[in-house]
Motif scaffolding. Structure first.
Motif, PDB file in Angstrom:
ATOM      1  N   VAL A   1       0.827  -1.200   0.000  1.00 41.81           N
ATOM      2  CA  VAL A   1       0.000   0.000   0.000  1.00 41.81           C
ATOM      3  C   VAL A   1       0.860   1.248   0.000  1.00 41.81           C
ATOM      4  CG1 VAL A   1      -1.741   1.297   1.284  1.00 41.81           C
ATOM      5  CG2 VAL A   1      -1.883  -1.192   1.180  1.00 41.81           C
TER       6      VAL A   1
ATOM      7  N   SER B   1      -5.851  -0.296  -0.823  1.00 41.56           N
ATOM      8  CA  SER B   1      -5.304  -0.290  -2.179  1.00 41.56           C
ATOM      9  C   SER B   1      -6.391  -0.061  -3.212  1.00 41.56           C
ATOM     10  CB  SER B   1      -4.592  -1.616  -2.465  1.00 41.56           C
ATOM     11  OG  SER B   1      -3.484  -1.800  -1.612  1.00 41.56           O
TER      12      SER B   1
ATOM     13  N   LEU C   1       2.255   1.962  -3.376  1.00 42.84           N
ATOM     14  CA  LEU C   1       1.202   2.473  -4.252  1.00 42.84           C
ATOM     15  C   LEU C   1       0.886   3.926  -3.944  1.00 42.84           C
ATOM     16  CD1 LEU C   1      -0.818   1.722  -6.494  1.00 42.84           C
ATOM     17  CD2 LEU C   1      -2.424   1.023  -4.693  1.00 42.84           C
TER      18      LEU C   1
END
Length: 259
Positions: free
Chosen positions: A80, A219, A83
């Motif tokens: 996460v 996510s 990202l």
């Protein structure tokens, strides 16, 4: 090829309509307001994402209690965090693109450009009737003028349509998930060893989320925002410019072939 009387009337009416649209303040005001709102909303998302990135970095090495189990937060949020970091870079690009669009819009809705566009349309209308032999050339350059004047307004309308039909609801929901994670910072001051992260992020009245689904939930929210930002700030604007250019270019060449 010379235009007949009906074609001249149709072109004249179309040019008059363009002049009216050119000076209609509501359209430009709505486009400008929507673009400003988009920049503000992207800036808010950027702030949330950067804060989330900092929160995850702080608590990543801690052991967090989720339900009755104690797990390493790094195991859940490592992907996460990567990202989120990439998303913050993308947001800078989208903010830059929106800023450029705002500058170009201010130029196209300026009084100077509106006056020039009006003069071009009026002169073209006169020449179509007074000098029929120049009609094809006039029409080609009118197409270019219409493209320059209205392409950004059309682009912003399409972005608004996408936002209204799809992204407004899903984007707000995704952003609320990310905003809720920032509350971790307040709890860190009290206890970093045991935090019910599931309740903290999704609320005490939210359905129970399995440990392995926690990172996927965050996510998914980030990906939703990424897709929406790409469409609103890059894909739709670039596609609109390209399609508008191709349509104008094809009509321009078609008129030249008929001349």
């Amino acid at each position: 090829m010379l235009f007949n009387h009906t074609q001249k009337m149709a072109i004249s009416v179309a040019l008059l309509f363009m002049v009216v649209m050119n000076w209609l303040p509501q359209i430009d005001a709505m486009a400008q307001q929507f673009l400003s709102d988009s920049i503000n909303s992207n800036a808010i998302v950027f702030g949330v994402v950067r804060t989330l990135n900092g929160v995850i970095s702080v608590i990543q090495s801690a052991d967090i209690g989720i339900g009755v189990a104690s797990v390493s937060i790094g195991e859940i949020l490592d992907p996460v965090n990567d990202l989120v970091e990439r998303f913050s870079g993308l947001l800078l690009i989208t903010l830059t693109a929106l800023g450029i669009s705002q500058v170009l819009l201010l130029l196209t809705i300026s009084v100077t450009l509106k006056t020039v566009f009006t003069a071009v349309c009026l002169i073209a209308t006169i020449l179509i009737w007074a000098k029929p032999s120049t009609s094809q050339t006039i029409l080609r350059w009118i197409l270019v003028a219409v493209f320059i004047r209205f392409i950004l307004v059309v682009q912003i309308f399409l972005v608004w349509l996408f936002d209204t039909l799809y992204f407004e609801a899903t984007g707000e929901q995704a952003l609320s998930v990310l905003e809720a994670t920032i509350a971790v910072v307040e709890r860190l001051k009290e206890s970093i060893s045991q935090i019910n992260l599931s309740e903290l992020i999704f609320g005490s009245d939210a359905p129970v989320i399995a440990d392995e689904d926690l990172g996927a939930k965050i996510s998914s929210s980030v990906v939703t925002l990424i897709v929406g930002m790409l469409f609103k700030s890059i894909i739709i604007p670039m596609a609109t410019l390209w399609l508008g250019y191709k349509a104008t270019f094809n009509l321009f060449n078609r008129s030249a072939n008929y001349a």
